[in-house]
Write a protein that holds these residues in place. Structure first.
Motif, short mmCIF file in Angstrom:
data_model
loop_
_atom_site.label_atom_id
_atom_site.label_comp_id
_atom_site.label_asym_id
_atom_site.label_seq_id
_atom_site.Cartn_x
_atom_site.Cartn_y
_atom_site.Cartn_z
N ALA A 1 -1.27 5.26 -5.29
CA ALA A 1 -0.63 6.06 -4.24
C ALA A 1 0.39 5.23 -3.47
CB ALA A 1 -1.70 6.58 -3.27
N ALA A 2 1.52 5.86 -3.18
CA ALA A 2 2.57 5.25 -2.35
C ALA A 2 3.14 3.96 -2.92
CB ALA A 2 2.05 5.01 -0.91
N SER A 3 3.11 3.83 -4.25
CA SER A 3 3.69 2.63 -4.87
C SER A 3 5.19 2.80 -5.10
CB SER A 3 2.99 2.32 -6.19
OG SER A 3 3.05 3.44 -7.05
N GLY A 4 5.71 3.97 -4.77
CA GLY A 4 7.14 4.21 -4.92
C GLY A 4 7.48 4.93 -6.22
N LYS A 5 6.45 5.40 -6.92
CA LYS A 5 6.68 6.04 -8.22
C LYS A 5 7.65 7.22 -8.16
CE LYS A 5 2.55 7.43 -9.04
NZ LYS A 5 1.89 7.16 -7.78
N VAL B 1 2.86 -2.94 2.22
CA VAL B 1 4.17 -2.35 1.89
C VAL B 1 4.00 -0.87 1.59
CG1 VAL B 1 5.98 -2.32 0.11
CG2 VAL B 1 5.24 -4.49 1.07
N ARG B 2 2.95 -0.53 0.87
CA ARG B 2 2.71 0.88 0.53
C ARG B 2 2.45 1.70 1.79
NH1 ARG B 2 -1.95 -0.05 -3.37
NH2 ARG B 2 -2.13 2.19 -3.33
N ALA B 3 1.64 1.18 2.70
CA ALA B 3 1.33 1.92 3.93
C ALA B 3 2.61 2.12 4.76
CB ALA B 3 0.29 1.17 4.74
N LYS B 4 3.45 1.10 4.81
CA LYS B 4 4.71 1.21 5.58
C LYS B 4 5.62 2.27 4.95
CE LYS B 4 5.16 -3.35 7.58
NZ LYS B 4 5.50 -4.71 7.20
N ARG B 5 5.70 2.25 3.63
CA ARG B 5 6.57 3.22 2.96
C ARG B 5 6.06 4.64 3.19
NH1 ARG B 5 7.00 0.30 -2.94
NH2 ARG B 5 8.49 -1.34 -2.39
N ARG B 6 4.75 4.80 3.14
CA ARG B 6 4.18 6.15 3.31
C ARG B 6 4.42 6.65 4.73
NH1 ARG B 6 1.10 9.10 -0.05
NH2 ARG B 6 2.97 8.64 -1.22
N LEU B 7 4.28 5.77 5.69
CA LEU B 7 4.47 6.14 7.09
C LEU B 7 5.93 6.55 7.34
CD1 LEU B 7 2.61 6.33 9.53
CD2 LEU B 7 3.25 4.01 10.15
N ALA B 8 6.83 5.89 6.61
CA ALA B 8 8.25 6.19 6.79
C ALA B 8 8.64 7.53 6.16
CB ALA B 8 9.10 5.08 6.18
N GLN B 9 7.79 8.03 5.25
CA GLN B 9 8.07 9.32 4.59
C GLN B 9 7.58 10.42 5.53
OE1 GLN B 9 5.80 9.39 1.00
NE2 GLN B 9 7.52 8.87 -0.31
#
Ligand code: DC
Length: 221
Positions: free
Chosen positions: A12-16, A153-161
């Protein structure tokens, strides 16, 4: 060997999805998110009042008999529909995100998805992302990638979405939710998340989107 499916798996949230969409735009080929298929079914199950905290195989099989999941071409993109209804942002609701892994762990659900996902290969060259594309759906694909990134990094990316987290979510709460989904996705009995032996591992923690996309495209070519 299957050479028309670019398979991208990862947690999850790896940027796939971002990466798969860019690959699809760059090569002008369809992009299929299998996660969205599981999400659409989760949305439907919640609508119908199924208890996805304690999912019941019999109730799920009855539900599957009433569900029609399709991808319809809308301009350059493919839109997912459940019983003809467009899903759009409905499938990114936090309620869907928090229940989808439980539904995706059910053997009857995975069996139901298998043919639908395999039949999408008839579209020609496609990019398909999920958790088991390289291991179960298209194990014979020549183009397999396993995308990952560090938990922070994954948590930050998900929060930014926008849209997928609840109001007041913090990095810590998002990281916990991602960890819980990883736990369910990697430990389930049927088609657990794992890297196919012949998939190329890409850790995108310190890479830009463009770098990851270029790497995938150069490997495919
Ligand atoms: O990629 P995503 O976060 O939208 O996926 C949502 C969930 O669907 C994920 O937690 C596990 C499940 N899934 C799966 O089990 N197998 C796939 N091929 C794709 C998604």
């Amino acid at each position: 060997m299957i050479d028309n499916v670019i398979a991208i798996d990862g947690p999850a949230a790896s940027g796939k999805s971002t990466i798969a969409q860019k690959v699809s735009e760059t090569l002008s080929i369809p992009y299929i998110s299998t996660g969205n298929m599981y999400r659409a079914l989760t949305w439907y199950a919640l609508q119908k009042g199924l208890d996805l905290n304690n999912p019941d195989e019999k109730a799920m099989k009855d539900l599957l008999a009433t569900a029609e999941l399709t991808y319809a071409k809308a301009g350059d993109k493919f839109e997912i529909r459940l019983n003809k209804q467009e899903m759009g942002p409905l499938i990114r609701a936090p309620e869907v995100t928090s229940h989808v892994s439980n539904l995706a762990a059910m053997p009857c659900v995975r069996e139901w998805m298998l043919d639908k996902q395999r039949s999408l290969a008839k579209l020609g060259l496609i990019v398909m992302e999920g958790r088991d594309i390289g291991t179960v759906i298209f194990p014979g694909s020549k183009n397999k990638f396993f995308l990952t990134a560090s938990p922070m990094v994954r948590a930050k990316r998900r929060l930014a979405q926008s849209g997928e987290t609840t109001d007041g979510s913090t990095i810590e709460s998002v990281a916990r939710e991602i960890e819980e989904r990883d736990r369910i996705d990697t430990t389930r009995k049927t088609a657990p998340l794992r890297k196919a032996d012949d998939a190329l591992l890409i850790d995108s923690s310190d890479m830009t989107i463009e770098e990851v996309v270029n790497k995938i495209i150069s490997c495919v070519k």
